[in-house]
Design a protein around this motif. Structure first.
Motif, mmCIF file in Angstrom:
data_model
loop_
_atom_site.group_PDB
_atom_site.id
_atom_site.type_symbol
_atom_site.label_atom_id
_atom_site.label_comp_id
_atom_site.label_asym_id
_atom_site.label_seq_id
_atom_site.Cartn_x
_atom_site.Cartn_y
_atom_site.Cartn_z
ATOM 1 N N THR A 97 -13.954 40.459 15.671
ATOM 2 C CA THR A 97 -14.135 39.004 15.607
ATOM 3 C C THR A 97 -15.012 38.485 16.743
ATOM 4 O OG1 THR A 97 -12.208 38.438 16.993
ATOM 5 C CG2 THR A 97 -11.806 38.806 14.627
ATOM 6 N N LEU A 98 -15.118 39.255 17.832
ATOM 7 C CA LEU A 98 -15.881 38.848 19.022
ATOM 8 C C LEU A 98 -15.339 37.562 19.635
ATOM 9 C CD1 LEU A 98 -19.548 39.540 17.788
ATOM 10 C CD2 LEU A 98 -18.022 41.078 19.054
ATOM 11 N N ALA A 99 -14.087 37.225 19.317
ATOM 12 C CA ALA A 99 -13.499 35.972 19.793
ATOM 13 C C ALA A 99 -12.525 36.176 20.944
ATOM 14 C CB ALA A 99 -12.777 35.269 18.636
ATOM 15 N N TYR A 100 -12.237 37.429 21.281
ATOM 16 C CA TYR A 100 -11.248 37.699 22.323
ATOM 17 C C TYR A 100 -11.845 38.642 23.352
ATOM 18 C CZ TYR A 100 -6.994 39.452 24.545
ATOM 19 O OH TYR A 100 -6.031 39.810 25.470
ATOM 20 N N ARG A 101 -11.721 38.277 24.634
ATOM 21 C CA ARG A 101 -12.309 39.085 25.702
ATOM 22 C C ARG A 101 -11.273 39.568 26.704
ATOM 23 N NH1 ARG A 101 -16.137 41.763 24.681
ATOM 24 N NH2 ARG A 101 -16.691 41.939 26.893
ATOM 25 N N GLY A 102 -9.998 39.481 26.338
ATOM 26 C CA GLY A 102 -8.949 39.962 27.227
ATOM 27 C C GLY A 102 -8.659 41.438 27.006
ATOM 28 N N LEU A 103 -7.488 41.873 27.483
ATOM 29 C CA LEU A 103 -7.062 43.252 27.339
ATOM 30 C C LEU A 103 -5.997 43.362 26.247
ATOM 31 C CD1 LEU A 103 -6.851 44.328 31.097
ATOM 32 C CD2 LEU A 103 -8.753 44.633 29.491
ATOM 33 N N TYR A 104 -5.569 44.587 25.968
ATOM 34 C CA TYR A 104 -4.622 44.836 24.883
ATOM 35 C C TYR A 104 -3.458 45.698 25.351
ATOM 36 C CZ TYR A 104 -8.368 43.381 21.669
ATOM 37 O OH TYR A 104 -9.350 42.684 21.008
ATOM 38 N N PHE A 105 -2.390 45.634 24.566
ATOM 39 C CA PHE A 105 -1.335 46.641 24.632
ATOM 40 C C PHE A 105 -0.998 47.002 23.194
ATOM 41 C CE2 PHE A 105 2.838 48.491 24.780
ATOM 42 C CZ PHE A 105 2.789 49.286 25.914
ATOM 43 N N VAL A 106 -1.107 48.295 22.869
ATOM 44 C CA VAL A 106 -0.889 48.756 21.500
ATOM 45 C C VAL A 106 0.496 49.400 21.405
ATOM 46 C CG1 VAL A 106 -1.772 50.175 19.627
ATOM 47 C CG2 VAL A 106 -3.364 49.153 21.265
ATOM 48 N N LEU A 107 1.349 48.822 20.573
ATOM 49 C CA LEU A 107 2.729 49.295 20.454
ATOM 50 C C LEU A 107 2.844 50.646 19.753
ATOM 51 C CD1 LEU A 107 4.378 45.932 19.360
ATOM 52 C CD2 LEU A 107 4.514 46.990 21.636
ATOM 53 N N MET A 108 1.876 50.970 18.911
ATOM 54 C CA MET A 108 1.938 52.168 18.079
ATOM 55 C C MET A 108 3.121 52.118 17.120
ATOM 56 S SD MET A 108 -0.570 54.226 18.447
ATOM 57 C CE MET A 108 -1.967 54.480 19.542
ATOM 58 N N GLY A 109 3.432 50.917 16.649
ATOM 59 C CA GLY A 109 4.529 50.775 15.699
ATOM 60 C C GLY A 109 5.117 49.376 15.762
ATOM 61 N N LYS A 110 6.288 49.225 15.169
ATOM 62 C CA LYS A 110 6.990 47.943 15.145
ATOM 63 C C LYS A 110 8.479 48.225 15.019
ATOM 64 C CE LYS A 110 5.806 47.993 10.283
ATOM 65 N NZ LYS A 110 4.896 47.451 9.262
ATOM 66 N N LEU A 111 9.278 47.286 15.443
ATOM 67 C CA LEU A 111 10.721 47.447 15.347
ATOM 68 C C LEU A 111 11.145 47.502 13.883
ATOM 69 C CD1 LEU A 111 11.927 44.961 18.113
ATOM 70 C CD2 LEU A 111 11.795 47.458 18.251
ATOM 71 N N SER A 112 11.956 48.485 13.549
ATOM 72 C CA SER A 112 12.442 48.636 12.185
ATOM 73 C C SER A 112 13.782 49.373 12.225
ATOM 74 C CB SER A 112 11.428 49.406 11.329
ATOM 75 O OG SER A 112 11.888 49.519 9.995
ATOM 76 N N PRO A 113 14.874 48.650 12.439
ATOM 77 C CA PRO A 113 16.195 49.281 12.548
ATOM 78 C C PRO A 113 16.552 50.144 11.344
ATOM 79 C CG PRO A 113 16.287 46.991 13.239
ATOM 80 C CD PRO A 113 14.928 47.195 12.648
ATOM 81 N N LEU A 114 16.123 49.723 10.141
ATOM 82 C CA LEU A 114 16.450 50.499 8.945
ATOM 83 C C LEU A 114 15.801 51.881 8.965
ATOM 84 C CD1 LEU A 114 16.209 47.774 6.150
ATOM 85 C CD2 LEU A 114 18.276 48.717 7.216
ATOM 86 N N ASP A 115 14.662 51.989 9.662
ATOM 87 C CA ASP A 115 13.969 53.272 9.788
ATOM 88 C C ASP A 115 14.297 53.976 11.097
ATOM 89 O OD1 ASP A 115 12.618 52.951 7.320
ATOM 90 O OD2 ASP A 115 11.158 51.634 8.291
ATOM 91 N N GLY A 116 15.224 53.396 11.847
ATOM 92 C CA GLY A 116 15.618 54.007 13.113
ATOM 93 C C GLY A 116 14.628 53.821 14.238
ATOM 94 N N ILE A 117 13.754 52.818 14.136
ATOM 95 C CA ILE A 117 12.747 52.565 15.171
ATOM 96 C C ILE A 117 13.221 51.406 16.049
ATOM 97 C CG2 ILE A 117 10.349 51.971 15.656
ATOM 98 C CD1 ILE A 117 9.613 53.127 12.942
ATOM 99 N N GLY A 118 13.561 51.716 17.294
ATOM 100 C CA GLY A 118 14.048 50.717 18.224
ATOM 101 C C GLY A 118 13.072 50.459 19.349
ATOM 102 N N PRO A 119 13.467 49.641 20.342
ATOM 103 C CA PRO A 119 12.574 49.274 21.461
ATOM 104 C C PRO A 119 12.007 50.477 22.216
ATOM 105 C CG PRO A 119 14.510 47.869 21.432
ATOM 106 C CD PRO A 119 14.751 48.934 20.410
ATOM 107 N N ASN A 120 12.799 51.534 22.378
ATOM 108 C CA ASN A 120 12.319 52.693 23.127
ATOM 109 C C ASN A 120 11.256 53.474 22.362
ATOM 110 O OD1 ASN A 120 14.081 52.154 25.252
ATOM 111 N ND2 ASN A 120 15.727 53.383 24.355
ATOM 112 N N ASP A 121 11.212 53.308 21.049
ATOM 113 C CA ASP A 121 10.267 54.072 20.225
ATOM 114 C C ASP A 121 8.870 53.465 20.205
ATOM 115 O OD1 ASP A 121 12.206 56.048 19.243
ATOM 116 O OD2 ASP A 121 13.098 54.345 18.182
ATOM 117 N N ILE A 122 8.739 52.217 20.619
ATOM 118 C CA ILE A 122 7.418 51.576 20.615
ATOM 119 C C ILE A 122 6.990 51.152 22.023
ATOM 120 C CG2 ILE A 122 7.584 50.821 18.217
ATOM 121 C CD1 ILE A 122 8.309 48.046 19.207
#
Length: 208
Positions: A97-122
């Motif tokens: 988009t060329l609209a953002y010039r800051g930095l990033y943090f990539v979670l590599m996932g999202k919270l999904s309790p049904l799939d067993g993905i919690g805060p420590n997993d991302i």
């Protein structure tokens, strides 16, 4: 029709790609072996090289060949803003988009309790430690002295993405961090009568 173990193995491997079913995988396999063997070898070499050389950026967690990715290593980016996304593909979309010039943090996932993905997993703790670093005594650095002054939550607008944004937002706000959420609304060029009701409702709520 019988197939060789090698051909069957190639077909099964291609099925690991997102959106590729048995028929599509078989069609790809037959095409590569019948019409483009050099292309098949090129793909194989590129995959092997990528798997061996690409790792996670030590700072933002995205995919990178170096310890720090190009974005994190740049002195021209706005280090006071940190945009949180789910995947490297989401980061790439925002960059286009060329609209953002800051930095990033990539979670590599999202919270999904049904799939067993919690805060420590991302890697949420890594995110919190980056936004609110601690001094030599183990105390949180005062807000005015922190490098990151605003965290932009740009997770997807799915149920899991919204839940992830909520958890991160609540945790960071309790630590005195300014948190904003990517806005939702009516797409540019669309007509209201054809836009789904949920999108219109969010556009009204997030109006400015």
């Amino acid at each position: 029709m019988s197939t060789s173990n090698a051909l069957d193995g190639l077909t099964q491997a291609l099925r690991k790609l997102p959106g590729v079913g048995a028929k599509s995988a078989a069609r790809m396999a037959f095409h590569l072996l019948q019409h483009d063997k050099p292309g098949a070898l090129q793909i194989a070499r590129a995959l092997e090289h990528a798997v061996q050389s690409i790792r996670h950026c030590a700072l933002c967690n995205t995919l990178s060949e170096q310890e720090l990715c190009v974005t994190c290593a740049s002195h021209e980016r706005d280090h006071s803003k940190l945009c949180v996304v789910e995947t490297p593909a989401d980061q790439a979309a925002l960059e286009r988009t060329l609209a953002y010039r800051g930095l990033y943090f990539v979670l590599m996932g999202k919270l999904s309790p049904l799939d067993g993905i919690g805060p420590n997993d991302i890697g949420l703790q890594k995110l919190f430690d980056r936004v609110v670093p601690r001094d030599e005594d183990g105390q949180p650095v005062p807000a005015a002295s922190r490098e990151v002054q605003e965290v932009i939550l740009a997770t997807n607008f799915t149920a899991e993405g919204e839940a992830t944004a909520h958890v991160i937002g609540q945790a960071l706000k309790s630590r005195g961090v300014q948190v904003t959420r990517l806005a939702r609304g009516v797409p540019v060029g669309s007509e209201l009568e054809y836009v789904d009701l949920g999108t219109i409702a969010h556009a009204l709520t997030d109006r400015r």
